[in-house]
Motif scaffolding. Sequence first.
Motif, PDB file in Angstrom:
ATOM      1  N   ARG A 150      -2.345  -2.750  -6.979  1.00 47.23           N
ATOM      2  CA  ARG A 150      -3.413  -2.330  -6.071  1.00 47.23           C
ATOM      3  C   ARG A 150      -4.755  -2.928  -6.497  1.00 47.23           C
ATOM      4  N   ILE A 151      -5.670  -3.018  -5.547  1.00 47.72           N
ATOM      5  CA  ILE A 151      -7.048  -3.365  -5.882  1.00 47.72           C
ATOM      6  C   ILE A 151      -7.748  -2.093  -6.356  1.00 47.72           C
ATOM      7  N   VAL A 152      -8.222  -2.132  -7.605  1.00 48.78           N
ATOM      8  CA  VAL A 152      -8.890  -0.973  -8.189  1.00 48.78           C
ATOM      9  C   VAL A 152     -10.396  -1.059  -7.982  1.00 48.78           C
ATOM     10  N   GLU A 153     -10.933  -2.276  -8.114  1.00 46.55           N
ATOM     11  CA  GLU A 153     -12.377  -2.454  -7.986  1.00 46.55           C
ATOM     12  C   GLU A 153     -12.659  -3.887  -7.545  1.00 46.55           C
ATOM     13  N   VAL A 195      -6.587 -11.261   4.262  1.00 48.65           N
ATOM     14  CA  VAL A 195      -5.387 -10.665   3.684  1.00 48.65           C
ATOM     15  C   VAL A 195      -5.431  -9.182   4.030  1.00 48.65           C
ATOM     16  N   SER A 196      -4.436  -8.705   4.789  1.00 46.67           N
ATOM     17  CA  SER A 196      -4.479  -7.346   5.321  1.00 46.67           C
ATOM     18  C   SER A 196      -3.241  -6.551   4.929  1.00 46.67           C
ATOM     19  N   ASN A 197      -3.450  -5.494   4.156  1.00 43.63           N
ATOM     20  CA  ASN A 197      -2.393  -4.525   3.816  1.00 43.63           C
ATOM     21  C   ASN A 197      -1.127  -5.202   3.288  1.00 43.63           C
ATOM     22  N   LEU A 198      -1.325  -6.144   2.380  1.00 44.28           N
ATOM     23  CA  LEU A 198      -0.200  -6.908   1.836  1.00 44.28           C
ATOM     24  C   LEU A 198       0.626  -6.022   0.897  1.00 44.28           C
ATOM     25  N   VAL A 239      -2.744  -4.462  -0.348  1.00 39.53           N
ATOM     26  CA  VAL A 239      -3.830  -5.310  -0.849  1.00 39.53           C
ATOM     27  C   VAL A 239      -4.530  -5.964   0.348  1.00 39.53           C
ATOM     28  N   SER A 240      -5.831  -5.774   0.459  1.00 39.14           N
ATOM     29  CA  SER A 240      -6.613  -6.332   1.565  1.00 39.14           C
ATOM     30  C   SER A 240      -7.917  -6.922   1.042  1.00 39.14           C
TER      31      SER A 240
END
Length: 259
Positions: free
Chosen positions: A225-228, A9-12, A25-26
């Motif tokens: 966003r992915i935070v952690e 999953v790349s830069n969704l 989201v990657s």
Amino acid sequence: MPTDILLEVSNLCKSFGSLAVLENVSFNLRRGERIALIGPSGSGKSTCLRAINYLEPPTKGDVVLEGQVIGRRRNGQQMSDREMAPQRAEIGMVFQHFHLWPHLSVSENIVLQPRKVRGMKSSDARALSAQLLSKVHLAHKADEMPQRLSGGQQQRVAIARALAQQPKVLLFDEPTSALDPELVGEVLTVIKELASEGRAMVLVTHEISFAREVADRIIFMDGGRIVEEGDAKAVLDNPQSPRLKQFLASLQLSGGGHG
């Protein structure tokens, strides 16, 4: 591409008008790996899952399964549903609400998938249905109609139906959130059994103790966003970001992270 990477999953990105629901989201999913997406309601977890198999086409970014770009032709244009059908067959999806066909028996609900998706002979599809109903502990309910089952039983049929298309990866979108509390355990047990078989999964869940037990990796999302992210136990036992610490503390205050 490394052979152990199943899904990339790349830069969704996904926007609804001016509202950005996913922002860059990657992540990668390896063969046999289980990833749990956690985070507050509205953080983009379910949208991310739906974007992976193009039920919600992303605004930008790529989803690649075993080197094949999902949902888009080589010229970049989005595929039609008919073109996408073989790709979606490789990505099984279990929803919050079970979406079983009410006019078909339990067994017929499952038989439909391999016949329609894989072109399987009727006798082979029925044999597969019987095998999968045993796997989800519902062999005795094969001839029942869905409305005669409990919510937990219906969700287990939905899991069997997803397995019947013989996917390479399973997506679970909060599979227990629509269930009465006493029915949650029977569904989580089946998912744990599938995980122990080495199936690749991405799970969106509010069941933090379950995520800790079944997932190899945790991805914590907030605000699209992915935070952690990292090893499941390490992330949950020793969160690094203030936002994840706050999120886990709020779950403990509300009753231990089962909501």
